[in-house]
Motif scaffolding. Structure first.
Motif, mmCIF file in Angstrom:
data_model
loop_
_atom_site.group_PDB
_atom_site.id
_atom_site.type_symbol
_atom_site.label_atom_id
_atom_site.label_comp_id
_atom_site.label_asym_id
_atom_site.label_seq_id
_atom_site.Cartn_x
_atom_site.Cartn_y
_atom_site.Cartn_z
ATOM 1 N N GLU A 4 0.830 -1.082 0.010
ATOM 2 C CA GLU A 4 0.005 0.034 0.042
ATOM 3 C C GLU A 4 0.942 1.305 0.091
ATOM 4 O OE1 GLU A 4 -3.515 -2.244 2.324
ATOM 5 O OE2 GLU A 4 -2.303 -1.103 3.403
ATOM 6 N N LYS A 31 -1.208 -8.853 -10.993
ATOM 7 C CA LYS A 31 -1.664 -8.532 -9.582
ATOM 8 C C LYS A 31 -3.022 -7.656 -9.779
ATOM 9 C CE LYS A 31 2.350 -9.496 -7.730
ATOM 10 N NZ LYS A 31 2.820 -10.634 -6.903
ATOM 11 N N GLU A 32 -3.396 -7.597 -8.487
ATOM 12 C CA GLU A 32 -4.831 -6.847 -8.334
ATOM 13 C C GLU A 32 -4.229 -5.457 -8.136
ATOM 14 O OE1 GLU A 32 -8.009 -7.646 -8.784
ATOM 15 O OE2 GLU A 32 -7.333 -9.702 -9.244
ATOM 16 N N VAL A 33 -4.654 -4.420 -8.679
ATOM 17 C CA VAL A 33 -4.245 -3.035 -8.197
ATOM 18 C C VAL A 33 -5.331 -1.970 -8.073
ATOM 19 C CG1 VAL A 33 -2.066 -3.470 -9.850
ATOM 20 C CG2 VAL A 33 -4.284 -2.381 -10.663
ATOM 21 N N SER A 34 -5.076 -1.022 -7.512
ATOM 22 C CA SER A 34 -6.059 0.237 -7.197
ATOM 23 C C SER A 34 -5.353 1.545 -7.138
ATOM 24 C CB SER A 34 -6.992 0.066 -6.211
ATOM 25 O OG SER A 34 -6.924 0.845 -5.234
ATOM 26 N N TRP A 35 -5.754 2.602 -7.711
ATOM 27 C CA TRP A 35 -5.279 3.708 -7.741
ATOM 28 C C TRP A 35 -6.324 4.868 -7.599
ATOM 29 C CZ3 TRP A 35 -6.229 8.090 -11.125
ATOM 30 C CH2 TRP A 35 -5.304 8.864 -11.392
ATOM 31 N N MET A 36 -5.947 5.616 -6.627
ATOM 32 C CA MET A 36 -6.744 6.828 -6.345
ATOM 33 C C MET A 36 -6.105 7.896 -6.280
ATOM 34 S SD MET A 36 -10.199 7.465 -5.342
ATOM 35 C CE MET A 36 -10.675 9.163 -4.752
ATOM 36 N N ARG A 57 -4.067 -10.298 -3.785
ATOM 37 C CA ARG A 57 -5.477 -10.563 -3.279
ATOM 38 C C ARG A 57 -6.472 -9.438 -3.625
ATOM 39 N NH1 ARG A 57 -6.929 -11.632 2.057
ATOM 40 N NH2 ARG A 57 -6.174 -9.635 2.579
ATOM 41 N N GLN A 58 -7.406 -9.772 -3.478
ATOM 42 C CA GLN A 58 -8.629 -8.575 -3.986
ATOM 43 C C GLN A 58 -8.490 -7.579 -3.273
ATOM 44 O OE1 GLN A 58 -12.901 -9.789 -3.748
ATOM 45 N NE2 GLN A 58 -13.594 -8.326 -5.158
ATOM 46 N N ILE A 59 -8.728 -6.243 -3.442
ATOM 47 C CA ILE A 59 -8.306 -5.302 -2.749
ATOM 48 C C ILE A 59 -9.530 -4.711 -2.136
ATOM 49 C CG2 ILE A 59 -7.643 -2.730 -3.031
ATOM 50 C CD1 ILE A 59 -5.381 -3.932 -5.152
ATOM 51 N N SER A 60 -9.605 -4.275 -0.921
ATOM 52 C CA SER A 60 -10.776 -3.895 -0.289
ATOM 53 C C SER A 60 -11.120 -2.244 -0.336
ATOM 54 C CB SER A 60 -10.968 -4.263 1.121
ATOM 55 O OG SER A 60 -9.715 -4.114 1.892
ATOM 56 N N SER A 61 -10.451 -1.700 0.521
ATOM 57 C CA SER A 61 -10.551 -0.364 0.471
ATOM 58 C C SER A 61 -9.364 0.503 -0.532
ATOM 59 C CB SER A 61 -10.276 0.488 1.677
ATOM 60 O OG SER A 61 -10.251 1.815 1.786
ATOM 61 N N PRO A 62 -9.990 1.137 -1.394
ATOM 62 C CA PRO A 62 -9.116 2.024 -2.134
ATOM 63 C C PRO A 62 -8.412 3.166 -1.553
ATOM 64 C CG PRO A 62 -11.228 2.435 -2.982
ATOM 65 C CD PRO A 62 -11.341 1.432 -1.765
ATOM 66 N N VAL A 63 -8.996 3.534 -0.184
ATOM 67 C CA VAL A 63 -8.467 4.709 0.365
ATOM 68 C C VAL A 63 -8.097 4.188 1.865
ATOM 69 C CG1 VAL A 63 -9.299 6.889 1.296
ATOM 70 C CG2 VAL A 63 -10.572 5.882 -0.675
ATOM 71 N N LEU A 64 -6.898 4.773 1.992
ATOM 72 C CA LEU A 64 -6.250 4.305 3.327
ATOM 73 C C LEU A 64 -5.710 5.426 4.151
ATOM 74 C CD1 LEU A 64 -4.034 1.597 1.474
ATOM 75 C CD2 LEU A 64 -6.006 1.066 3.018
#
Lengths: 186, 355
Positions: A4, A31-36, A57-64
């Protein structure tokens, strides 16, 4: 594996595209990815940041609110995100423009002189790729060949002739990143 | 063949509109939704499918262009963000009253008023309970991922035409702005079907069709309302959609929708790591709402915490579902503030476990 990452700096330093390149590279590596991104007044006032998450793994929260890694490219970003690195995590900062160095001793701290290096390479636009190189040296979560594939996706085709230059910038970043504080020394 | 891309929620939604075989998009830019119209203008779908894209002079014009296109039996879509959706509400009520299909996307930002451009979920009531005037319902879909932003566009058009009713996709600034991997469905052909209710010109042998939401005879207007209500009962029977996570052994339950459900899921993982057995229900349709399913789940838990980026809106439906038999509390941040997983976990401990 889950990484993260918060990347923060001035608008124009390529903060948002760094996150996108890492995420695209992650996709290339399966990979699993998210961009915010930040898209609010802070962006219009000069500083920008984005959260990039790369995981098996599947990403839960995109905001941390806490991160494994913070990559900070200016003093306001260091001030804001130093405290947000998880204990045992990683902080990378660009030395240019930093007047107050990181103080935490429970995290690994690295510095990079990416701006000076980009001037030496006669192309300040590769600044952010030098930083990516530094990050991947410390956290080799994505193979270089997948970063190049990611770049091919992010860059419009008319800029593909610049990919070798970007590759060189990544290598330079890997060379020049410096360890400032490691948990083993503490 | 399905295609894997890394896309922003707003852009993916726009691409999905083209691929769903939409005939027209009418809109007006507003943050954090502007990428929808920007993408469509750049992509120029007239070139690909013949789909028309027009920037209207205002939100009010855009929704009335949708009304016109829908009256002709065309697949029309519009998008905006909270203040712009308020402007569209009159038109939405007219479209619901005239029983026409269309898709309206709200990429919610914080309010009230011009509010903030940051993400929020404070338009739940407006979407689910009315917003415009009269006894009408929108079918409301709440995507929590970029993938659902794509899949729900296709679903929204299917439901809109199945029930001849406007469908709202209730996204927000997080889902709209973030990038994720997305699988795009194949291009669907634009329909050439001539619906019997559509105003396509009176040819020989075809009855004249009048599209209107006006009935000055009260007896007639009551019939319209009864027909609408019968339709809504059908929707409630057939179209409830939701997902549950780790509910099998749950002692406590989170209820959250859209982007907030993602953050809450992280809080759930953190709670589970501490040995707190908590599950999560995420309604994907906010209308029709999964009342029965929440009631069923509530029977096994000691308390429910709704987590929303508003001052407590969906909580009212969760409370209706459990009829006072299970404690239900709310945790929210608002005005564009996003709750952190830590805060949510703390709220669970204080309001439900310790409460």
């Amino acid at each position: 594996m889950t990484e993260e990452i918060i990347i923060a700096g001035f608008g124009g330093q390529g903060v948002l595209s760094m996150g996108q390149i890492l995420c695209y590279s992650g996709v290339m590596q399966g990979k699993e990815v998210s961009w915010m991104p930040s898209y609010g007044p802070e962006m219009r006032g000069g500083t920008a940041n984005c959260t990039a998450i790369i995981s098996d793994r599947q990403i839960s929260s995109p905001v941390l609110n806490t991160f494994d890694t913070a990559i900070v490219l200016n003093q306001p970003s260091l001030d804001k995100f130093e405290a947000a690195v998880k204990p045992g995590g990683l902080l990378i900062y660009e030395e240019n423009g930093i007047t107050r160095k990181p103080e935490r001793t429970d995290i690994n701290v690295f510095s990079i002189t990416a701006y000076d290096e980009s001037v030496r390479m006669n192309n300040t636009k590769v600044f952010n790729m030098i930083v990516i190189g530094g990050f991947l040296k410390v956290r080799p979560i994505i193979e270089l060949e997948n970063v190049i594939k990611g770049l091919e996706k992010v860059l419009p085709e008319r800029y593909h002739h610049l990919i070798p230059l970007n590759k060189k910038a990544i290598h330079q970043g890997m060379e020049i990143i410096k360890e400032r504080h490691s948990l083993n020394q503490a | 063949m399905k295609e894997l891309r890394l896309m922003k929620g707003n852009e993916a939604l726009a691409e999905a509109a083209i691929r769903a075989g939409a005939d027209a998009y009418f809109g007006y830019p507003i943050t954090p939704q502007s990428e929808v119209i920007e993408y469509l203008m750049r992509e120029d779908p007239a070139r690909r499918t013949g789909m028309q894209v027009l920037q209207a002079e205002s939100e009010i014009a855009a929704i009335n262009m949708v009304y016109g296109a829908a009256a002709c039996g065309k697949k029309a879509i519009t998008s905006s963000s909270s203040p712009g959706i308020s402007l569209k509400m009159e038109g939405i009520s007219y479209i619901a009253g005239a029983e026409l299909p269309c898709v309206v996307v709200n990429v919610v930002r914080g309010g009230p008023g011009l509010g903030t451009i940051q993400p929020s979920q404070s338009d739940y009531f407006q979407a689910v309970k009315g917003g415009g005037h009269g006894d009408y319902k929108l079918i409301v879909l709440a995507p929590a991922t970029v993938q659902e932003s794509v899949d729900f566009v296709k679903l929204a058009f299917e439901l809109a035409f199945k029930y001849r009713n406007p469908v709202m996709i209730l996204s927000d600034g997080i889902i709209g702005q973030m990038m994720e991997k997305v699988e795009l469905f194949e291009q669907q052909p634009r329909s050439t079907h001539e619906y019997e209710w559509a105003t396509v010109g009176k040819k020989e042998g075809r009855d004249s069709v009048i599209v209107t939401s006006l009935q000055l005879q009260s007896e007639e207007q009551e019939k319209v309302n009864l027909r609408l209500q019968a339709k809504y009962r059908e929707v409630e029977k057939n179209e409830v959609r939701f997902e549950t996570y780790e509910c099998e052994d749950a002692e406590y339950l989170f209820a959250a929708f859209g982007s907030c459900a993602r953050i809450t899921r992280k809080a759930m993982e953190m709670a589970r790591a501490r040995g707190i057995r908590v599950g999560l229900i995420r309604p994907q349709t906010l209308y029709p709402f999964p009342y029965d399913d929440i009631r069923r789940l509530s029977e096994k838990v000691k308390g429910i915490l709704t987590v929303e980026m508003n001052a407590g809106q969906m909580i009212e439906d969760v409370r209706l579902a459990v009829c006072g038999e299970t404690p239900v509390e709310h945790f929210g941040r608002f005005g564009g503030m996003i709750p952190s997983p830590d805060e949510i976990l703390e709220a669970l401990e204080q309001k439900i476990i310790g409460g």
